[in-house]
Design an enzyme around this catalytic site. Structure first.
Site, PDB file in Angstrom:
ATOM      1  N   GLU A 159       0.799  -1.229   0.000  1.00  0.00           N
ATOM      2  CA  GLU A 159       0.000   0.000   0.000  1.00  0.00           C
ATOM      3  C   GLU A 159       0.832   1.281   0.000  1.00  0.00           C
ATOM      4  O   GLU A 159       0.786   2.051   0.975  1.00  0.00           O
ATOM      5  CB  GLU A 159      -0.958   0.001   1.195  1.00  0.00           C
ATOM      6  CG  GLU A 159      -1.917  -1.168   1.214  1.00  0.00           C
ATOM      7  CD  GLU A 159      -3.044  -1.005   2.250  1.00  0.00           C
ATOM      8  OE1 GLU A 159      -3.053   0.000   2.981  1.00  0.00           O
ATOM      9  OE2 GLU A 159      -3.921  -1.884   2.301  1.00  0.00           O
ATOM     10  N   GLU A 360      -5.390  -8.666   1.207  1.00  0.00           N
ATOM     11  CA  GLU A 360      -5.971  -8.277   2.492  1.00  0.00           C
ATOM     12  C   GLU A 360      -7.452  -8.005   2.305  1.00  0.00           C
ATOM     13  O   GLU A 360      -7.862  -7.358   1.340  1.00  0.00           O
ATOM     14  CB  GLU A 360      -5.342  -6.989   3.069  1.00  0.00           C
ATOM     15  CG  GLU A 360      -3.938  -7.148   3.579  1.00  0.00           C
ATOM     16  CD  GLU A 360      -3.371  -5.864   4.183  1.00  0.00           C
ATOM     17  OE1 GLU A 360      -4.161  -5.011   4.653  1.00  0.00           O
ATOM     18  OE2 GLU A 360      -2.145  -5.722   4.170  1.00  0.00           O
TER      19      GLU A 360
HETATM   20  C1  FCB Z   1      -4.260  -2.048   5.650  1.00  0.00           C
HETATM   21  C2  FCB Z   1      -2.858  -2.346   6.094  1.00  0.00           C
HETATM   22  C3  FCB Z   1      -2.778  -3.342   7.230  1.00  0.00           C
HETATM   23  C4  FCB Z   1      -3.862  -3.109   8.247  1.00  0.00           C
HETATM   24  C5  FCB Z   1      -5.208  -3.037   7.570  1.00  0.00           C
HETATM   25  C6  FCB Z   1      -6.346  -2.861   8.517  1.00  0.00           C
HETATM   26  O1  FCB Z   1      -4.306  -0.790   5.072  1.00  0.00           O
HETATM   27  O2  FCB Z   1      -2.087  -2.841   5.031  1.00  0.00           O
HETATM   28  O3  FCB Z   1      -1.500  -3.258   7.805  1.00  0.00           O
HETATM   29  O4  FCB Z   1      -3.575  -1.959   8.942  1.00  0.00           O
HETATM   30  O5  FCB Z   1      -5.217  -1.980   6.650  1.00  0.00           O
END
Ligand code: FCB
Length: 784
Positions: A159, A360
């Protein structure tokens, strides 16, 4: 929905990151990272103590059937100064971790940069310095040299938008800079680091190289209900501008080797273009093997000429970021599984050859630990709904190879610290005990059958109903709220879907269209006697959860009779839809008075007089019983109790638990009354020591009293714990800072606050409203 199976070989797993779980922030030669130095940070220890407990965590993953584990490597554990000197002890850790994973049949996926830049590099300019990109490539080589024989899949960055713009623009994340120029320059250097790092990995022989991006659809408020709506020209422009800053700024250089055309003028205005060198885009745009997609929530905007730019989106003047009245997670993030489908459709259309992986996806919800488990229905529904959407996207041709839940463990959520709960596994940070939540067990079953059950999602949402009835969410909301503007056929279809799915409309759905007060009163008395932490948690969580559900919060102080009258008037005239009462000792007459209005009321703490008003409390009786039983188990026989004012319900409950345990052991209570503060605890302890020969233990009904008792014991020359054991109640911050550290009964603070907000939300929904009693737990330290 007939077949909810996933393709053969679909990869199931979880993601974590180094800073968020490892702990051991200064151990075995690790250098500091920007998160260790960040004032809002400093949560890095103990985190989940994964540095030591990784074998247990790997075992958990194996037992849940995970095929893959995405973790990140801490740059400053490997290169303490960010460059140059290698720390072999740090590399040894990852070496052990990878072997453990492989031994458990789990494929390791390594991310090289998940936001924890070595502080030494930050001191030399950090991501605003081009040199950092080159140092990243060196670092990638060092890690690959050690792990490359066993790790096949590598992600360069996680990210970069967040790291660049939340870290350098908004200043909410480390390194906490607030400069649009720094943010754009950092973003470019991160892209360059990706390119150089990918090249370094590949030339070292890496099999599969990719990058992880946070991608969100950008929508107008109206499109949340119906993606197909055409926005006005102004809104369309606002959407396009944010989409460029958030998504295309990263996707296009990486996958096409070019900047989106409308971005360069924005960068130039903020930062000039001197930091973008000829040839950079060639490096950045070399082919990758895999794009990791992190999806949580959409971004919702509309045009509003007067709006100032959001510092996380430099160039966003004239655009309003909207909070929307839809279901949200505890973090306040709107829940919109369909957003994942929008992201995947677009990638599939524009980059049909790129392999994708959901790296994620997950949600922060309040968890309540009960005697028979952690029933995190909301998290399970969130994941299940997103997986249903993902399954449909695969049918549409999305090349998604796997899905990783964020996250395995409850962990440190960056600037938000420990209060966010994203784990499938609950972590008790005092003992580091891991407990599987229901969502973990559900995920284990998904993995086992390589798909979803055919049974319907546990809790259908507005969206599920909309999909079933083939109408927009707004239409469902209108029907649910009995609005007349819906045709009889549509109404019948919606009601049929509601019935078939067993949908229970929630407050958020209602607030989409009803014109109620849409406000909630949070009634407080000025906190005293150590209740400040709880009251401030209540203010924070009640506000964020209720605001997330579209409610305004009216904060009202109840400190005089006149203020009570004012509050009652306010409620009786329906200026609020609900009331949260946070008063010492269960609110008494005010609560009863308010309970007679039709407006839902919830209380913090069990009220003195039994009433129908539901409340949130903690198990004071059980906590005192456990503390006393522990002292008896340790062989203590002359146990005194220092007791705060007995007109308070909490004190009565704690005393009752204590008596109860003594009684079972055939012993009698020895009580010393006290007030609230340390001095009165010390005085009571002196009395007990003087009056009771052979006194060998003291339980106090609060930590403050226990701290006073500790001081008195020391002054009287008693050795703690040898001659006298001391136990407090509450586990306030000061409890672990005494010498010796105080054994005490932990009272959950955040959980109470969140439970209170959710109780009110349930009441507003007309849902079940029984009181909630949260568990307390003995924390054994050195005074026993
Ligand atoms: C993302 C991050 C991860 C965590 C989630 C909730 O943006 O990559 O580390 O903080 O959000």
């Amino acid at each position: 929905m007939s077949t909810a199976r996933f393709p053969e070989g679909f990869v199931w797993g979880v993601s974590t990151s180094a800073y968020q779980i490892e702990g051991a922030s200064g151990e075995d030669g690790k250098g500091p990272s920007i998160w260790d130095a960040f004032p809002g940070g400093r949560h890095g220890d103990p985190a989940c103590d994964h540095y030591r407990r990784y074998p247990e965590d790997v075992r958990l993953m194996r037992d849940l059937g995970m095929a893959a584990y995405r973790f990140s490597v801490s740059w400053s554990r490997v290169l303490p100064e960010g460059a140059g000197r290698r720390n072999d002890l740090g590399l040894d850790f990852y070496d052990r971790l990878v072997d453990e994973l492989l031994g458990a049949g789990i494929t390791p996926y390594a991310t090289l940069y998940h936001w924890d830049l070595p502080q030494a590099l930050e001191d030399r300019g950090g991501w605003t310095s081009r040199d950092t990109a080159h140092r990243f490539a060196d670092y990638a080589r060092v890690v690959h040299e050690r792990l490359g024989d066993r790790v096949g899949t590598w992600f360069t960055l996680n990210e970069p938008w967040v790291a660049a713009f939340i870290g350098h623009g908004a200043g909410v994340h480390a390194p906490g800079r607030r400069s649009a120029a720094d943010a754009f320059v950092a973003a470019h250097h991160m892209l360059l680091a990706h390119g150089l790092g990918a090249e370094a990995l590949r030339s070292s022989g890496a099999q599969r190289v990719g990058v992880v991006l946070n991608l969100s659809p950008v929508l107008t408020p109206a499109q949340l209900g119906d993606f197909t709506l055409e926005p006005s020209e102004e809104d369309a422009e606002a959407v396009a501008r944010i989409d460029t800053l958030l998504n295309r700024q990263f996707v296009e250089p990486i996958l096409r080797g070019r900047h989106p055309g409308d971005l360069l003028p924005v960068i130039e205005r903020a930062a000039g273009l001197g930091h973008i060198h000829d040839g950079d885009l060639d490096v950045i745009g070399r082919p990758i093997d895999l794009l990791g997609v992190n999806y949580y929530t959409p971004v919702v905007v509309r045009a509003q000429p007067s709006a100032a730019a959001d510092p996380a989106f430099p160039g966003s003047e004239g655009i309003l970021f909207c909070s929307v009245p839809t279901a949200v997670t505890a973090m306040g993030w709107p829940i919109m599984p369909g957003g994942l489908s929008l992201v995947l459709r677009r990638l599939t259309r524009e980059y049909p050859d790129t392999e994708l992986m959901i790296t994620e996806n997950g949600a922060d919800f309040v968890d309540v630990v009960t005697g028979d488990g952690i029933h995190d229905v909301d998290r399970t529904s969130y994941l299940e709904e997103h997986l249903r959407v993902l399954r449909a996207s695969l049918d549409e041709g999305a090349r998604v190879r796997g899905y990783l839940v964020w996250s395995l463990l409850d962990c440190v959520e960056w600037a938000d610290g420990y209060r966010r709960k994203f784990g499938l596994v609950h972590v008790d940070f005092a003992t580091q005990r891991r407990r599987l939540k229901d969502s973990a067990l559900w995920y284990r079953d998904v993995i086992k059958r390589n798909g979803l059950g055919v049974d319907r999602p546990k809790r259908p949402t507005l969206e599920t109903v909309a999909a079933r009835a083939q109408v927009s969410r707004a239409t469902v909301s209108r029907v649910v709220n009995g609005e007349a503007s819906v045709s009889p056929e549509v109404r019948a279809a919606v009601l049929r879907a509601v019935q078939e799915l067993g949908y229970v409309p929630n407050a958020a759905a209602r607030s989409l269209v009803t014109r109620r007060a849409n406000a909630v009163a949070l009634v407080l008395a000025p906190p005293q006697n150590g209740g400040e932490a709880l009251v401030s948690a209540v203010v924070q969580y009640v506000t964020s959860l209720l605001e997330g559900a579209g409610k305004q919060i009216a904060l009202m102080l109840a400190d005089t009779d006149e203020s009570h009258r004012r509050i009652v008037r306010h409620v009786e005239t329906h200026q609020v839809d609900g009331v949260v009462l946070v008063l010492p000792d269960g609110a008494g007459p005010l609560a009863e008075r308010l309970a007679r209005t039709e407006v839902p009321v919830v209380l913090l703490g069990r009220p003195a007089i039994a009433s129908l008003v539901p409340y949130v409390d903690v198990d004071n009786v059980g906590g005192a019983r456990a503390a006393t039983a522990y002292l008896l188990d340790q062989g203590r026989r002359r146990v005194g109790i220092i007791c705060g004012p007995t007109d308070l319900v909490v004190v009565q409950d704690r005393l009752a638990g204590h008596r109860n345990a003594l009684h079972q052991a055939g012993l009698h209570p020895i009580t010393a009354p006290a007030g609230f503060d340390r001095e009165s605890g010390a005085a009571a302890a002196r009395r007990l020591m003087g009056d009771v020969p052979g006194l060998d233990a003291v339980l106090a009904t609060s930590d403050q009293l226990a701290i006073g008792a500790l001081r008195a014991a020391r002054q009287a020359g008693r050795r703690v714990p040898e001659d006298l054991a001391i136990v407090g109640f509450g586990d306030i911050d000061a409890a672990s800072a005494t010498t010796p550290a105080l054994t005490t009964v932990r009272v959950p603070v955040t959980e109470q606050a969140l439970a209170l907000a959710r109780l009110l939300l349930s009441r507003l929904d007309g849902r079940h409203t029984s009181s909630v009693v949260l568990p307390t737990r003995l924390v054994v330290r050195e005074t026993t």
